[in-house]
Design an enzyme around this catalytic site. Sequence first.
Site, PDB file in Angstrom:
ATOM      1  N   GLY A 278       0.791  -1.223   0.000  1.00 22.95           N
ATOM      2  CA  GLY A 278       0.000   0.000   0.000  1.00 22.95           C
ATOM      3  C   GLY A 278       0.817   1.265   0.000  1.00 22.95           C
ATOM      4  O   GLY A 278       0.277   2.355   0.180  1.00 22.95           O
ATOM      5  N   PRO A 321       5.284  -4.392  -1.671  1.00 23.51           N
ATOM      6  CA  PRO A 321       5.131  -3.262  -2.596  1.00 23.51           C
ATOM      7  C   PRO A 321       4.772  -3.747  -3.996  1.00 23.51           C
ATOM      8  O   PRO A 321       5.379  -4.683  -4.519  1.00 23.51           O
ATOM      9  CB  PRO A 321       6.511  -2.604  -2.569  1.00 23.51           C
ATOM     10  CG  PRO A 321       7.446  -3.736  -2.248  1.00 23.51           C
ATOM     11  CD  PRO A 321       6.690  -4.645  -1.313  1.00 23.51           C
ATOM     12  N   ARG A 323       2.497  -1.239  -6.455  1.00 26.48           N
ATOM     13  CA  ARG A 323       2.436   0.069  -7.099  1.00 26.48           C
ATOM     14  C   ARG A 323       3.749   0.836  -6.942  1.00 26.48           C
ATOM     15  O   ARG A 323       4.209   1.506  -7.873  1.00 26.48           O
ATOM     16  CB  ARG A 323       1.294   0.869  -6.473  1.00 26.48           C
ATOM     17  CG  ARG A 323       1.082   2.258  -7.054  1.00 26.48           C
ATOM     18  CD  ARG A 323       0.319   3.161  -6.099  1.00 26.48           C
ATOM     19  NE  ARG A 323      -0.804   2.521  -5.459  1.00 26.48           N
ATOM     20  CZ  ARG A 323      -2.068   2.661  -5.839  1.00 26.48           C
ATOM     21  NH1 ARG A 323      -2.362   3.438  -6.853  1.00 26.48           N
ATOM     22  NH2 ARG A 323      -3.037   2.055  -5.190  1.00 26.48           N
ATOM     23  N   CYS A 401     -17.899   5.446 -25.260  1.00 31.33           N
ATOM     24  CA  CYS A 401     -19.245   6.010 -25.212  1.00 31.33           C
ATOM     25  C   CYS A 401     -19.693   6.139 -23.764  1.00 31.33           C
ATOM     26  O   CYS A 401     -20.649   5.500 -23.319  1.00 31.33           O
ATOM     27  CB  CYS A 401     -20.200   5.118 -26.009  1.00 31.33           C
ATOM     28  SG  CYS A 401     -21.794   5.891 -26.303  1.00 31.33           S
ATOM     29  N   GLU A 402     -18.976   6.953 -22.997  1.00 28.28           N
ATOM     30  CA  GLU A 402     -19.230   7.198 -21.578  1.00 28.28           C
ATOM     31  C   GLU A 402     -18.809   8.628 -21.253  1.00 28.28           C
ATOM     32  O   GLU A 402     -17.677   9.017 -21.556  1.00 28.28           O
ATOM     33  CB  GLU A 402     -18.420   6.256 -20.676  1.00 28.28           C
ATOM     34  CG  GLU A 402     -18.825   4.808 -20.750  1.00 28.28           C
ATOM     35  CD  GLU A 402     -20.075   4.511 -19.946  1.00 28.28           C
ATOM     36  OE1 GLU A 402     -20.456   5.349 -19.097  1.00 28.28           O
ATOM     37  OE2 GLU A 402     -20.665   3.435 -20.168  1.00 28.28           O
TER      38      GLU A 402
END
Length: 497
Positions: A278, A321, A323, A401-402
Site C-alpha cells: 500500500g 510493494p 504500485r 461512449c461514456e
Amino acid sequence: MRAHPAGPLHAGIAPPPATGPAPADLGALDPQVWPRSARRVDGELHLGGRSVTELAREHGTPLFVLDEGDFRGRAADFAGAFAGADVHYASKAFLCGQVARWVAEDGLHLDACSGNELALALAAGFPAPRIALHGNNKSLVELQLAVDAGIGHVVLDSFDEIDRLVPLASARVSAGGRPVPVLIRATVGIEAHTHEFIATAHEDQKFGFSLATGDALAAARRVCDSPALELAGLHSHIGSQIFDTAGFEAAAHRVVGLMGAIRDATGRVLPELNLGGGFGIAYLPEDDPVAPGDVAAKLRTIVAAECAELGLPVPRLAVEPGRAIAGPGTVTLYEIGTIKPVRLGASGAPGTPLVRNYVSVDGGMSDNIRTALYDAAYTCVLANRDSDAPPALCRVVGKHCETGDILVRDLWLPADVVPGDLLAVAATGAYCWSMASNYNYLLKPPVVAVRDGVATELVRRQTLSDVFALDAVLAHMPAPSPVIDQPAPELAAGTRS
C-alpha cells in the site's frame, strides 16, 4: 466522487475553479512523478533513451512504455531498505512473463492473487518457494495448484478456505510431503487514509479474519489443530496509496499483539510477520510518498518494541510493494484525435468566457479505468514537441461512449495542441494494464520496455482476431483485414510532428 462523472455542468454541481495557476513550464517533468530516465531532447520526451515519437511510430498508440531501469531500481531500493526481510512484489499491479523473471532475478518474492497469476509466475520460471497466494475466494483448483507447486505460503482468508485446504494438504502429507505453510490474514481495524474502495483493513469488508471479534485467533487455533498445515505467521494489509507510516505502525502494534495472544493460547511462537503493502507513489507533483528506507526503519522499530514488551522474538518481516515498484516507471502514450472547446461561464474577468478544451485521445477507460473508478488523479504533458504557446485549461478524455471516460480531469496544456500530437500520461504502471478491458471493443495496448536506447516488447498489442477467436459466431470466420486488425505504422504516426 468529488465531481459528477459527466462534468461540472451536470447534477447541479458548480464549475470548479481552474486547476491552480498554470506552471511556468508546461512541459516540465517532475522527477518524483516521471520515470527516472525521462528527458526532454530538443523538446521531445525520451524514455529509456528512446524518442516517444519513434516508439509510437513503431508500436502504435495507445502504448504503455515501461522504463526497465526505473522498475528494477525501485525493486532494488525496497530490497536494500528491507535487507534481512522478504520483499514480495505484489503482482496484481502489473504482471507478465518478463516482469516475473526480473523480480526473480532481483531476488524478490512474489504475491499472486489468483490461480492464473500463480500459473503465469510458475510458467515464467519463478521459484515456487518464493510465491504467496492471496485471495478471498480461492477455489479448490487454485489451492490444488498452490499445494502441488509447493509455494511458500497460502494466505488464509476465511474459515471455509481452511476447510477447503486441509484435505488437499493432508493428501500431500500422506504422500510424504511437508505440511502446507500458511499465514492468517488479520483484519486489524485500521482504515487507511485513502479512498474508501481501496482501504481494506476496517471491519466491514471482505478480506481477512477480524481481530476485534476473535475470528483471527480462532482461525489460528484451527490451523494449529491441523497437522497438515503449518502456521508460519500472520499477514496484515491496511490499504493502498498510503503516504503516512502511522497506519502501518498502528497495524504492527495490533498484529504483534495477536502473535502474543496466539502464543498464549496455543504455545506457538510465530516466525513470520507480513505487514502488506500500500505504499503510495507520486501521481502529481504535490504528492509526497514515503521513502522505502523510512518505512523500513519505522516498521522495524515498532515491531521490535512491541515484541520486547510481550517477550516475543522479533519475527522475520515481509512487505508487499506493488504500485511503489511498478507505478512510477511506466508512461502511457496517446495520440490526440479531436479537440473540442466548451464554454463553462465567466472566468472572473468581465466578458471573458471560461473555456475548457476537451482533448480526446485514442484510448481511455479501457486502458485506464482508475480515474472513473477511484477518482484517481494523473498528469500528462505534450510529448512529441515543446511549445511556447500560452496555457489552456484542458480535460483529457478517451474515445469510449461514456461521459465518465476521463483520463486527466483538469490540467493545463499548451493552447496549440492539435490532432496528431502525442500526450504522455505519467505513473500508469500500476493497475492500468492489469485492469484493461475491451469496452466498446477497443483492443488492449502493448507494453514495451525501454532501456539504454533499446525497446523490447513485453506484451504485444491485442488484435481483433484475438477477440473474434472468443466469439462463438465469429471464431471461424476469416480474420479481419490488417487495417482493422492493427493500424498500419503510417496511420499510427498520425499528423504529429
